[in-house]
Design an enzyme around this catalytic site. Structure first.
Site, PDB file in Angstrom:
ATOM      1  N   SER A 312       0.803  -1.214   0.000  1.00  0.00           N
ATOM      2  CA  SER A 312       0.000   0.000   0.000  1.00  0.00           C
ATOM      3  C   SER A 312       0.840   1.269   0.000  1.00  0.00           C
ATOM      4  O   SER A 312       1.430   1.612  -1.015  1.00  0.00           O
ATOM      5  CB  SER A 312      -0.962  -0.046   1.190  1.00  0.00           C
ATOM      6  OG  SER A 312      -2.100   0.711   0.943  1.00  0.00           O
ATOM      7  N   ASP A 323       9.585   4.781 -10.836  1.00  0.00           N
ATOM      8  CA  ASP A 323       9.152   5.402 -12.095  1.00  0.00           C
ATOM      9  C   ASP A 323       9.990   6.624 -12.449  1.00  0.00           C
ATOM     10  O   ASP A 323      10.256   6.895 -13.618  1.00  0.00           O
ATOM     11  CB  ASP A 323       7.673   5.796 -12.003  1.00  0.00           C
ATOM     12  CG  ASP A 323       6.756   4.609 -12.247  1.00  0.00           C
ATOM     13  OD1 ASP A 323       7.260   3.485 -12.418  1.00  0.00           O
ATOM     14  OD2 ASP A 323       5.516   4.812 -12.264  1.00  0.00           O
ATOM     15  N   LYS A 337      -1.218  -4.158  -3.251  1.00  0.00           N
ATOM     16  CA  LYS A 337      -2.471  -3.516  -2.835  1.00  0.00           C
ATOM     17  C   LYS A 337      -2.524  -2.113  -3.451  1.00  0.00           C
ATOM     18  O   LYS A 337      -1.829  -1.205  -3.013  1.00  0.00           O
ATOM     19  CB  LYS A 337      -2.577  -3.424  -1.320  1.00  0.00           C
ATOM     20  CG  LYS A 337      -3.867  -2.724  -0.851  1.00  0.00           C
ATOM     21  CD  LYS A 337      -3.948  -2.667   0.653  1.00  0.00           C
ATOM     22  CE  LYS A 337      -5.210  -1.939   1.089  1.00  0.00           C
ATOM     23  NZ  LYS A 337      -5.178  -0.494   0.768  1.00  0.00           N
TER      24      LYS A 337
END
Length: 485
Positions: A312, A323, A337
């Site tokens: 999470s 990224d 999640k």
């Protein structure tokens, strides 16, 4: 936009630990029939109200049958509570209805004013499985291990209990004893552990200095996660003489916490660009968070450690740094999640914890059910099979939709030495002990990677002479000067 939730818990409950210390709550909507006219009645004529009325009639008939025919008397309150449990709990693994008592118990847990064991547990196929005992807690000291199944508490079976009920049985007053019966893989028979409950307070941040490389372990995303992490970084920098050569952020077994803290931690390392976005059914659930133009490390070489217990909020940070190619991820695939929950109180009748949005990494990928793959796969031990269950193994998970793709953007910044990083430790590698960093294979490989990123010799693993030098040159860098504190 006023975010309806700051709740990004992983799928673990904690026997004596708080995960998310506070929540941004939303007032109960009009559909709560205990507070006003139900929405299905207000919408009569707008939708297929006849079908809705038929279904509510069916519910009433079933309640009548149970009330008159069940082997023992059942109160209307119990029947309605059971119906609400199924109504919300069967939507997905992270949504649930809490009675007033359960809601108050959760608030007590948030305050930390109760006794417990310090064990993260997860429901798996109707059983209670240990995700991890938290460092320094009664469960860890007793020898509870990840992957253990808890079958009995004080000689009474947990079979048929919900995870909430099982966790409640494990909680209790500090100083009281509890006996757990454990099934452990490869153990010839059940094991019994008698443990004394304690007031459990999690040290959210731990840090250490390895030569000129700083190490910060973040155990959860509570209200103070970012500020505590920032202070730890400043202290490490001062201890290193004002300049670090690299940084390791350890998010292993971090089950999540507050969304705003995940954004704040990411923002500390990303100078500009998107951190995370959310998309839900309603426009108020759609939002994007961007970095504010600062990097507290001034682009210091960085490694993030993840594993199957990183869930999470942890995955938001790891995904953002990956990224943006801001950090290299070392370890194992994360939990997966990719959803956000709202906590909606119903005054006098508990609360509903409801999944209201999916979140997406800066490149647009949804990690729901997939997790985040590390750039450099490394196992914890030679026979490590990883955490054998993730979001994708749970029942009723929400689908992975709305993302652009499932893989991180290809990287061109990985140091050539990663070809020398072995995924599995050598045969003579010592048994992993979290208090002994030289037994932590993932950490040691992470140190080698971050040193290479900094232009330093990566050095050898503990037990082998190293040629790594400090930033000042000359002096060998000790592989493990001390344990995280």
């Amino acid at each position: 936009m006023k975010l309806r939730t700051g709740l990004l818990l992983g799928t673990v409950f904690l026997a004596g630990i708080t995960v998310g210390p506070s929540f941004e709550q939303k007032a109960a909507p009009a559909f709560m029939h205990l507070l006003g006219t139900p929405a299905w009645a207000e919408d009569a004529g707008k939708t297929n109200s006849a079908e809705t009325l038929r279904l509510f009639t069916l519910l009433g008939r079933v309640m009548d049958i149970v009330r008159t025919e069940y082997v023992e008397p059942v109160s209307d309150k119990d029947m309605v509570t059971n119906a609400l449990d199924g109504l919300v709990g069967n939507l997905d693994p992270h949504s649930s209805y809490m009675t007033e008592k359960q809601y108050k118990d959760m608030q007590v847990e948030i305050s930390g004013k109760f006794g417990g064991l310090g064990i993260q547990v997860q429901e798996q196929d109707g059983h209670v499985r240990v995700v991890s005992p938290m460092e320094g807690t009664p469960g860890a000291r007793a020898g509870i291990k990840p992957g253990d199944f808890i079958t009995e508490v004080d000689g009474k079976s947990l079979d048929g209990m919900t995870l909430d009920q099982a966790v409640t049985k494990m909680r209790g007053k500090p100083g009281t004893a509890i006996t757990l019966t454990i099934l452990r893989a490869k153990a010839p028979k059940p094991l019994k552990f008698t443990i004394t409950r304690e007031m459990v307070h999690i040290q959210v941040v731990r840090s250490a200095l390895y030569g000129k490389v700083g190490y910060i372990r973040l155990n959860e995303f509570d209200d103070d996660a970012e500020s505590a992490m920032h202070k730890a970084y400043d202290k490490l920098k001062a201890e290193a003489g004002g300049k670090l050569s690299g940084l390791i952020l350890d998010l292993r077994l971090n089950p999540g916490g507050k969304l705003d803290q995940a954004v704040a931690v990411s923002d500390d390392f990303i100078a500009e660009g998107e951190v995370v976005s959310t998309k839900g059914r309603h426009p108020e659930n759609n939002h994007r968070w961007d970095a504010k133009g600062t990097d507290i490390t001034d682009n210091l070489p960085m490694v993030v450690l993840i594993n199957g217990g990183s869930a999470s909020a942890s995955e938001i940070v790891a995904g953002a740094l990956q990224d943006h190619q801001r950090a290299i991820l070392v370890g194992q695939r994360s939990f997966g999640k990719g959803s956000v929950q709202s906590l909606i109180p119903i005054p006098g009748n508990g609360a509903v914890r409801l999944t209201t949005a999916r979140y997406y990494t800066p490149s647009g990928r949804s990690i729901q059910g997939l997790g985040i793959a590390p750039d450099v796969p490394v196992k914890e031990s030679k026979d490590d099979e990883g955490i054998g269950y993730r979001e994708s193994d749970l029942k009723h998970i929400i689908t992975n939709t709305g993302g652009t793709h499932g893989k991180a953007p290809s990287r061109t910044d990985l140091p050539p030495m990663i070809s020398t990083v072995k995924e599995t430790p050598p045969d003579n590698w010592p048994t992993f002990d979290i208090t002994k960093p030289d037994t932590d294979y993932q950490l040691q490989q992470g140190l080698r990677v971050v040193r290479a990123m900094a232009g330093m010799p990566p050095g050898n693993l503990p037990g082998v002479a190293t040629t790594a030098s400090s930033a000042k040159g000359g002096a060998p860098v000790p592989a493990v000067p001390h344990a995280p504190r």
